[in-house]
Design an enzyme around this catalytic site. Structure first.
Site, PDB file in Angstrom:
ATOM      1  N   ALA A  25     110.312  67.411  84.992  1.00 20.94           N
ATOM      2  CA  ALA A  25     110.880  66.578  86.037  1.00 20.94           C
ATOM      3  C   ALA A  25     110.641  65.113  85.690  1.00 20.94           C
ATOM      4  CB  ALA A  25     110.220  66.892  87.374  1.00 20.94           C
ATOM      5  N   MET A  26     111.386  64.226  86.350  1.00 17.53           N
ATOM      6  CA  MET A  26     111.221  62.800  86.089  1.00 17.53           C
ATOM      7  C   MET A  26     111.244  62.035  87.409  1.00 17.53           C
ATOM      8  SD  MET A  26     110.811  60.276  84.062  1.00 17.53           S
ATOM      9  CE  MET A  26     110.630  58.626  84.743  1.00 17.53           C
ATOM     10  N   GLU A  27     110.228  61.173  87.569  1.00 18.74           N
ATOM     11  CA  GLU A  27     109.976  60.530  88.860  1.00 18.74           C
ATOM     12  C   GLU A  27     110.824  59.288  89.135  1.00 18.74           C
ATOM     13  OE1 GLU A  27     107.804  60.552  86.231  1.00 18.74           O
ATOM     14  OE2 GLU A  27     106.740  58.633  86.080  1.00 18.74           O
ATOM     15  N   ASN A  28     112.102  59.261  88.726  1.00 18.68           N
ATOM     16  CA  ASN A  28     112.939  58.099  89.038  1.00 18.68           C
ATOM     17  C   ASN A  28     112.763  57.726  90.504  1.00 18.68           C
ATOM     18  OD1 ASN A  28     114.286  58.573  86.447  1.00 18.68           O
ATOM     19  ND2 ASN A  28     115.147  60.330  87.510  1.00 18.68           N
ATOM     20  N   HIS A  79     103.583  66.296  92.228  1.00 21.66           N
ATOM     21  CA  HIS A  79     103.324  65.388  91.111  1.00 21.66           C
ATOM     22  C   HIS A  79     104.320  64.222  91.120  1.00 21.66           C
ATOM     23  CE1 HIS A  79     102.218  64.664  86.746  1.00 21.66           C
ATOM     24  NE2 HIS A  79     103.368  64.022  86.820  1.00 21.66           N
ATOM     25  N   GLU A  80     105.596  64.546  91.232  1.00 26.76           N
ATOM     26  CA  GLU A  80     106.621  63.491  91.162  1.00 26.76           C
ATOM     27  C   GLU A  80     106.543  62.568  92.372  1.00 26.76           C
ATOM     28  OE1 GLU A  80     107.801  63.220  88.340  1.00 26.76           O
ATOM     29  OE2 GLU A  80     107.308  65.258  87.658  1.00 26.76           O
ATOM     30  N   HIS A  90     103.944  59.941  92.190  1.00 23.51           N
ATOM     31  CA  HIS A  90     104.359  58.793  91.375  1.00 23.51           C
ATOM     32  C   HIS A  90     105.148  57.754  92.179  1.00 23.51           C
ATOM     33  CE1 HIS A  90     103.197  59.825  87.317  1.00 23.51           C
ATOM     34  NE2 HIS A  90     103.935  60.915  87.238  1.00 23.51           N
ATOM     35  N   GLU A 117      99.856  59.334  84.336  1.00 26.36           N
ATOM     36  CA  GLU A 117     100.089  60.784  84.304  1.00 26.36           C
ATOM     37  C   GLU A 117      98.844  61.585  84.683  1.00 26.36           C
ATOM     38  OE1 GLU A 117     102.757  61.944  84.535  1.00 26.36           O
ATOM     39  OE2 GLU A 117     104.154  60.515  83.667  1.00 26.36           O
TER      40      GLU A 117
HETATM   41 ZN   LIG Z   1     104.184  62.421  85.764  1.00 27.06          ZN
END
Ligand SMILES: [Zn+2]
Ligand SMILES: *[C@@H]1O[C@H](CO)[C@@H](O)[C@H](O)[C@H]1NC(C)=O
Ligand SMILES: *[C@@H]1O[C@H](CO)[C@@H](O)[C@H](O)[C@H]1NC(C)=O
Ligand SMILES: *[C@@H]1O[C@H](CO)[C@@H](O)[C@H](O)[C@H]1NC(C)=O
Ligand SMILES: *[C@@H]1O[C@H](CO)[C@@H](O)[C@H](O)[C@H]1NC(C)=O
Ligand SMILES: *[C@@H]1O[C@H](CO)[C@@H](O)[C@H](O)[C@H]1NC(C)=O
Ligand SMILES: *[C@@H]1O[C@H](CO)[C@@H](O)[C@H](O)[C@H]1NC(C)=O
Ligand SMILES: *[C@@H]1O[C@H](CO)[C@@H](O)[C@H](O)[C@H]1NC(C)=O
Length: 917
Positions: free
Chosen positions: A344-347, A379-380, A383, A402
């Site tokens: 996943a990516m926390e945009n 987690h995301e 962030h 991270e």
């Molecule tokens: Zn992360």
């Protein structure tokens, strides 16, 4: 980003856990092999050495990887138009334009802005236009060119920009919408027999420059005004909420133009756009923040987004409270993508996920899938504050970003799932971060958590930072810090830090400063040294200590723990008094009288292994066997893991470590069983071709029998699943180990379930939790008929989680030609999607029979496999992208193994024989 390699989390079958490791070893061997083949030698050397830092060729600013400190961006106006149909040249492209307003900080006649793989339109022979603001006249552009190595568009001016003045720089460009999973890219998937294309982004770490020219460094924060042009049949999403949607006609085509609210001040790597025909479900939280879950229409219709929607609000509420800071944005979108690089990516405001990390199907997904979703979402979302609101200035501090999210993901998930038995759920950090970090950090090829800013420059050096040490060791040392400061002080310091640096950037020591202040202001917290002083020992040097406690005289000593005791360490680490800060227990005198035992590192909150004098080990062993519950669950797991690893380092006798598994006859808890399973798997792997294997099987069979019985009773003869969250994981271990070692009744049971499914393919009555195990056993025990059925069901699978289970289970067959055919399938994207090819080879390589076949296959098809973007990505995440690092680790592990094996095979064999009768 979430850890891509966490994909195997909770998949208790040996095949899955081992897949990644086995593949890495094969790759390592293949590289060595290929290097020696003279024909390919040069090429392969290029592949591996190009991943290392190229030396700067000159002293010119455009040859340096870091931007000069002369300009600061303020706003971007970006318009992008992804064309989701192939153009006349057979290419997918996007077109766009961008204006960036920047302020000049220092006099300069040079503008450097990142731009990679973009074709820029020329204006009077220049790649950009420059305008002054507020009546300032901009100097004329003298010349422009691309510095491809450093990814710059270089703009030389005839005169100087003036400090304090602002300018607009305008560019128009065209880029390829490739399927390379980087920057602005396209993803394809099938729906109702039709190919669908979506445009999506992955900017972290250095790919925003592939989507539009920008000052692509995390500290170069700016406000983004984003506009997307797209087909009226599709929807467009970005970080901000959609504020205007209008149809217009461009060159005879009707298109929709969606304008988004300007973002907050943020880093380029957090920018995101999506154009798709997805749909969503939504809710509003108490403060009016819009929460939406987006996915393929079918997935949403089937309710697969419901679970994610239901946990998002509690998680956001948890973090608001924990950080004592409101959610910084007006909306929170989360989208599941059929083809996505990492977990996943926390945009900021538009988090992107792999489908398996966001979508939950009540009928198809296992409990482990659910746990993965709640922890990745947590987690995301963590962030959104830590990382996005306050951003680490440069990538050398990635570990803090991270590691922090990897620690607090357990806290947020815990809050969202309060019935999952608070203590034991959170305690899984022992398995998935602490012990995982120990494994890598015990090698001479490890490295310190913290790097100096000047050591991390190139994109490949940056991508190297995304590794187990950053994520898992980072999480483990922050957990230790939080525990010795107390959670209250930790959260207070954290909240002050976030308020102080909001919308800006910081370095790791800024957090230490705020934690120190919080500690100083709290009565009752007295630190033996400053936070800086304590933490420096854990972050500036690599490795971990093994603490040896001699209960006969009370002596406590420690040294650098290395799996290969004879290895030469170039980077020496000193471990002196740091244990004093990490564990309360060790303050006490360690000398004990008869019958008492000492157990150090309570709840495994410290980042170190513990060894004892033999008598104390003996007393701990007899405590385990007489009444193991006196020792906390986490410590039972840690005793096992410490014993096995200290034995692997030849510090204690391996038979002592093996004896820690004897009490498992009475163990019913997940964490100790999982720790045992991992260590036993290492043995299974080591001995799978030798006479030890049989004796070991017999022993493990004996140990797991009571657990298998226990679950039979608990589940009314396997007709239901246990209610406890981690009990459901233990049930999987019971089944897979029992069937794997041939406990009576187990294989018949699972085969009968699979048979029933084969007879009635439309009704699968096997519980999703048990499917991985049941499929694997049935296919291993069966032949072509079972395999072909599994393959057919894989083609039909519409839920990603189900497809993964089948794909890995197909690698369990014992029939060589089936394995070979399966390997061949990985070369055909219409059979096995490109993104799944390397993991499939990995599954096959972790099967004893498949291993030599995979080895031949990888060598024969090296060129194809190495070209797979997915291959490079997957391995970048495990650290292989750095080329040498993971390779060295694999080689070091293998070397240590061979040596150890020679010395220990005999006693191990004898022990298993004596204990299995
Ligand atoms: Zn992360
Ligand atoms: C390897 O790189 C060197 C220098 O960049 C180049 O001259 C050579 O042709 C490359 N070799 C191959 C096989 O690509
Ligand atoms: C950028 O967008 C803002 C807001 O829409 C607008 O006020 C400004 O004039 C634009 N600037 C340029 C150079 O297009
Ligand atoms: C950028 O491109 C869009 C779409 O082609 C166009 O409507 C807009 O006017 C362009 N912006 C500028 C400043 O030319
Ligand atoms: C960019 O220009 C190069 C060289 O002319 C060309 O090969 C490439 O296809 C172009 N890319 C796009 C997306 O138009
Ligand atoms: C370990 O213990 C076993 C059995 O007690 C013994 O046979 C063996 O020699 C010992 N190994 C070492 C390296 O001391
Ligand atoms: C459990 O189920 C198996 C097969 O499904 C059956 O043979 C066995 O008799 C059952 N045992 C009990 C105790 O009901
Ligand atoms: C598999 O998919 C095909 C085509 O969609 C369908 O006809 C068939 O019924 C499906 N089979 C099963 C067992 O779901």
């Amino acid at each position: 980003m979430a850890k891509g390699y966490y994909i195997s989390k909770n998949m208790a079958t040996a095949a899955m856990v081992l897949g990644a490791i086995a593949l890495l070893t094969i790759i390592a061997l293949s590289i060595v092999y290929n290097r020696e083949k003279s024909k390919n030698a040069a090429k392969l050397m290029n592949v591996t050495t190009s991943m290392l830092a190229p030396t700067p060729t000159s002293n010119e600013l455009w040859d340096k990887y870091r931007l000069p400190d002369t300009l600061a961006p303020q706003h971007y106006n970006v318009t992008l138009w992804p064309h989701l149909v192939m153009d006349a040249n057979g290419m997918y492209v996007f077109t766009g334009n961008s204006s960036v307003m920047f302020t000049c900080l220092k006099k300069t006649d040079l503008i450097l802005i990142h731009s990679n793989k973009l074709n820029l339109t020329l204006f009077n022979g220049r790649h950009a236009k420059l305008m002054g603001l507020d009546g300032v006249t901009a100097p004329a552009i003298k010349t422009t060119w691309f510095q491809t190595e450093t990814h710059y568009l270089v703009i030389k001016l005839n005169g100087n920009l003036k400090p304090g003045k602002s300018y607009w720089l305008y560019t128009e460009f065209r880029g390829e919408l490739a399927d390379d999973l980087e920057g602005f890219y396209r993803s394809e998937y099938m729906e109702d027999g039709r190919k669908k294309i979506i445009a999506i982004t992955q900017m972290q770490a250095t790919y925003a420059r592939k989507a539009f020219p920008c000052f692509d460094e995390p500290a170069m924060k700016a406000v983004f005004h984003i506009t997307l042009i797209h087909d009226p049949e599709t929807i467009a999403l970005s970080n901000g909420q959609e504020i205007k949607k209008e149809n217009l006609n461009i060159d005879g085509i009707t298109v929709t133009r969606t304008t988004f609210e300007p973002t907050k001040k943020m880093s380029t790597y957090l920018v995101a756009f999506v154009v798709s025909d997805f749909t969503y479900i939504n809710t509003k939280d108490k403060k009016g923040v819009l929460v939406r879950i987006w996915a393929r229409k079918k997935a949403i219709e089937e309710g697969q987004g419901n679970y994610a929607l239901s946990i998002t609000q509690p998680i956001l509420e948890f973090f608001e409270k924990y950080y004592n800071t409101s959610y910084p944005l007006s909306k929170s979108d989360q989208i599941a993508l059929p083809d996505f690089k990492s977990g996943a990516m926390e945009n900021w405001g538009l988090v992107t996920y792999r489908e398996t990390a966001l979508l939950y199907d009540a009928h198809m997904s296992a409990n482990g899938n659910k746990q993965r979703i709640v922890t990745v979402v947590s987690h995301e979302l963590a962030h959104m504050w830590f990382g996005n609101l306050v951003t680490l200035k440069w990538w050398n501090d990635l570990w803090l970003n991270e590691g922090f999210a990897s620690y607090v993901e357990y806290l947020g998930a815990d809050h969202a799932e309060p019935t999952w038995n608070i203590v034991r759920f959170k305690d899984q950090i022992i398995l998935y971060d602490l012990q995982r970090a120990f494994a890598v950090d015990s090698l001479t090829t490890s490295h310190p958590l913290s790097r100096k800013e000047e050591e991390v420059n190139t994109p490949s050096e940056i991508s190297e930072m995304f590794n187990t040490i950053s994520y898992s060791k980072g999480a483990a040392v922050l957990r230790m810090l939080s525990e010795f400061l107390t959670e209250h002080v930790f959260a207070k310091g954290l909240s002050n830090y976030l308020k102080h640096f909001a919308f800006g950037s910081s370095v790791y020591s800024d957090l230490w400063d705020h934690l120190q202040k919080a500690a100083d202001q709290t009565s009752g917290v007295k630190l033996p040294r400053t936070v800086h002083d304590i933490m420096n020992r854990w972050i500036l040097q690599m490795g971990l200590p093994v603490v040896t406690i001699d209960t006969r005289n009370g002596n406590v000593s420690q040294k650098h723990f290395l799996l290969d005791s004879q290895a030469v360490v170039e980077r020496k680490s000193e471990f002196k008094s740091n244990i004093l800060y990490a564990s309360q227990a060790i303050h006490e005198p360690m000398k004990v009288s008869k019958g008492e035992w000492v157990l150090a590192n309570l709840h495994a909150s410290g980042y170190f292994r513990v060894n004892y004098d033999l008598e104390n080990w003996e007393r701990l062993l007899s405590q385990l066997e007489s009444n193991h519950q006196i020792i906390p669950v986490v410590n039972r797991a840690q005793l096992l893991d410490d014993a096995f690893n200290v034995a692997r380092a030849s510090i204690i006798n391996i038979t002592l470590a093996l004896r820690t598994t004897k009490y498992l006859l009475h163990e019913r808890e997940y964490i100790p069983w999982q720790a045992a399973l991992r260590n036993l798997n290492y043995f299974f792997q080591l001995f799978d071709r030798s006479e030890v294997y049989g004796a070991m099987q017999a022993y493990v069979k004996k140990q797991v029998k009571p657990l298998f019985k226990h679950f039979g009773t608990l589940t009314s003869n396997w007709t239901m699943v246990p209610s406890g969250h981690t009990d459901q994981f233990t049930q999987i271990i019971a089944l897979s180990l029992a069937c794997g070692t041939g406990v009576e009744g187990c294989r018949d049971l699972t085969k009968s379930w699979f048979r029933r499914w084969m007879q009635n393919p439309h009704t699968n009555t096997i519980h999703p939790n048990l499917r991985s195990t049941v499929y694997c056993i049935a296919i291993a025990e069966g032949g072509a008929e079972e395999w072909d059925f599994g393959w057919k069901m894989l083609q039909n699978a519409t839920v990603a989680a189900e497809a993964v289970k089948l794909r890995s289970a197909l690698a369990c067959t014992q029939v060589p030609w089936l394995l070979n055919r399966y390997l061949e399938y990985t070369l055909y994207p219409e059979k096995i999607r490109k993104q799944d090819a390397t993991s499939t080879i990995g599954y096959i390589a972790s099967n004893v029979i498949g291993q030599p076949l995979a080895w031949d296959f990888v060598r024969a098809n090296w060129d194809y496999i190495f070209k797979l973007k997915r291959f490079q990505k997957d391995n970048a995440e495990t650290g292989f992208g750095s080329g040498t690092q993971a390779l060295q680790q694999a080689i070091e592990k293998t070397t240590a193994k061979i040596k150890w094996l020679a010395e220990n095979k005999e006693p191990v064999l004898r022990w298993f024989i004596s204990e299995s009768s």
